[in-house]
Write a protein that holds these residues in place. Structure first.
Motif, PDB file in Angstrom:
ATOM      1  N   GLU A  62      36.407  61.066 -10.681  1.00  0.00           N
ATOM      2  CA  GLU A  62      37.762  60.751 -11.272  1.00  0.00           C
ATOM      3  C   GLU A  62      37.685  59.282 -11.914  1.00  0.00           C
ATOM      4  O   GLU A  62      38.372  58.735 -13.089  1.00  0.00           O
ATOM      5  N   ALA A  63      36.955  58.330 -10.976  1.00  0.00           N
ATOM      6  CA  ALA A  63      36.956  56.894 -11.505  1.00  0.00           C
ATOM      7  C   ALA A  63      35.902  56.628 -12.485  1.00  0.00           C
ATOM      8  O   ALA A  63      35.803  55.283 -12.616  1.00  0.00           O
ATOM      9  N   GLY A  64      35.108  57.455 -12.502  1.00  0.00           N
ATOM     10  CA  GLY A  64      33.961  57.278 -13.343  1.00  0.00           C
ATOM     11  C   GLY A  64      32.777  56.419 -12.738  1.00  0.00           C
ATOM     12  O   GLY A  64      32.175  55.676 -13.367  1.00  0.00           O
ATOM     13  N   LYS A  65      32.744  56.690 -11.576  1.00  0.00           N
ATOM     14  CA  LYS A  65      31.993  55.626 -10.749  1.00  0.00           C
ATOM     15  C   LYS A  65      30.357  56.570 -10.168  1.00  0.00           C
ATOM     16  O   LYS A  65      30.476  57.734 -10.036  1.00  0.00           O
ATOM     17  N   VAL A  66      29.603  55.713  -9.900  1.00  0.00           N
ATOM     18  CA  VAL A  66      28.314  56.492  -9.240  1.00  0.00           C
ATOM     19  C   VAL A  66      28.614  56.840  -7.629  1.00  0.00           C
ATOM     20  O   VAL A  66      29.446  55.971  -6.967  1.00  0.00           O
ATOM     21  N   ILE A  67      27.878  57.669  -7.148  1.00  0.00           N
ATOM     22  CA  ILE A  67      28.058  57.944  -5.658  1.00  0.00           C
ATOM     23  C   ILE A  67      26.877  58.426  -4.886  1.00  0.00           C
ATOM     24  O   ILE A  67      26.092  59.226  -5.542  1.00  0.00           O
ATOM     25  N   ILE A  68      26.643  57.802  -4.063  1.00  0.00           N
ATOM     26  CA  ILE A  68      25.006  57.848  -3.407  1.00  0.00           C
ATOM     27  C   ILE A  68      25.308  58.527  -2.071  1.00  0.00           C
ATOM     28  O   ILE A  68      26.103  58.343  -1.265  1.00  0.00           O
ATOM     29  N   ASP A  69      24.494  59.632  -1.707  1.00  0.00           N
ATOM     30  CA  ASP A  69      24.355  60.427  -0.608  1.00  0.00           C
ATOM     31  C   ASP A  69      24.001  59.767   0.733  1.00  0.00           C
ATOM     32  O   ASP A  69      23.327  58.695   0.538  1.00  0.00           O
ATOM     33  N   GLY A  70      24.404  60.207   1.861  1.00  0.00           N
ATOM     34  CA  GLY A  70      24.132  59.329   2.997  1.00  0.00           C
ATOM     35  C   GLY A  70      22.330  59.647   3.464  1.00  0.00           C
ATOM     36  O   GLY A  70      21.822  60.154   2.838  1.00  0.00           O
TER      37      GLY A  70
END
Length: 289
Positions: A183-191
């Motif tokens: 939604e924010a257009g950001k990157v997300i990295i798994d644990g």
């Protein structure tokens, strides 16, 4: 490079108190390095680790790897000094554990500004508490935040849930965080995956994370880098197919066709957008050298 396309397939924690680990990190093909001042460093070693992390960031000896520093929490005796020192060094980001709210992100941003950190030094909050899950949309939407990192070990502890193959106790919270990041257009990295001897289990969790939509995975051992990089890189078949989708669509538009098919499948704008992203990601990975 578009920050959204910057490869962050493999994000490797390296203890900043370990000189050999810092030297080794110069040769490991991870996309990003987190010089860790928190969990991997004993209390009496934290001041020296901070100095070593800052020196590593400033060294210019890590090639194309994205360099970040994980600070201790702001509620500890070292956190504020960690953020100030890291900010002055100007890494790509400061990684902040147990970010529960937007207010905490604001506090970190203020410390970075006081330290004279460049605007290019962003904040990577770790999402690892129930409070963080409830405020993850606000955290992800903060203008200084570039990347969210899932802290799956601590989240499981907070939930009193076991860490099991398939991670079904965590999937709803992983998905919520993914939605907030997108939604924010950001990157997300798994644990992280804890058992460095279980190559099959690690690979299965990489595939799960990739299929869910994560942009990469945090890692605790160099042996995890290569399979992680391979999982999050477009395959040769995917690159070839993406090229054919774009070519077929362009030819169809030029011919005035309303419908285009490739391998019997109807192609729409969304498929073309996906294909262009595949080629852009592949190009960004190639550019790492």
């Amino acid at each position: 490079m578009n920050d959204d396309l910057r490869p962050r397939r493999s994000v490797l924690y390296m203890p900043a108190a370990n000189d050999r680990a810092l030297e080794k990190a110069k040769t490991i093909p991870a996309d990003a390095i987190i010089f860790d001042l928190e969990d991997a460093v004993a209390p009496d070693a934290k001041p020296d680790a901070r100095v070593a992390a800052v020196a590593a960031v400033r060294s210019g000896e890590y090639g194309s790897r994205e360099l970040t520093i994980r600070c201790n929490g702001l509620d500890t005796a070292w956190g504020a000094a960690d953020v100030a020192a890291a900010g002055a060094a100007g890494p790509s980001a400061v990684v902040i554990p147990k970010v529960d709210s937007v207010d905490m992100v604001n506090d970190v941003a203020a410390l970075l500004d006081e330290a004279g950190a460049p605007s290019t030094t962003t904040i990577w909050p770790m999402i690892e508490t129930p409070a963080a899950i409830f405020d993850v949309r606000g955290i992800a939407g903060h203008p200084r935040v570039a990347v969210l990192i899932m802290g799956t070990n601590d989240l499981a502890k907070e939930l009193r849930s076991p860490i099991v193959p398939g991670r079904h106790p965590l999937v709803p919270h992983l998905a919520t965080s993914l939605l907030a990041a997108r939604e924010a257009g950001k990157v997300i990295i798994d644990g992280v995956y804890n058992d460095v001897t279980d190559a099959d289990g690690f690979l299965a969790e990489c595939v799960q994370g990739m299929e869910m939509g994560f942009d990469g995975k945090t890692l605790i051992h160099p042996s995890q880098v290569e399979p992680c990089n391979e999982t999050w890189a477009p395959s040769a078949d995917e690159i070839e197919y993406a090229g054919r989708v774009i070519d077929a669509f362009d030819e169809g538009v030029a011919a005035g066709k309303g419908v285009v098919t490739v391998d019997g499948r109807m192609i729409e704008n969304l498929h073309v957008d996906n294909a262009r992203r595949v080629l852009a990601v592949a190009a960004a990975i190639d550019a790492l050298g």
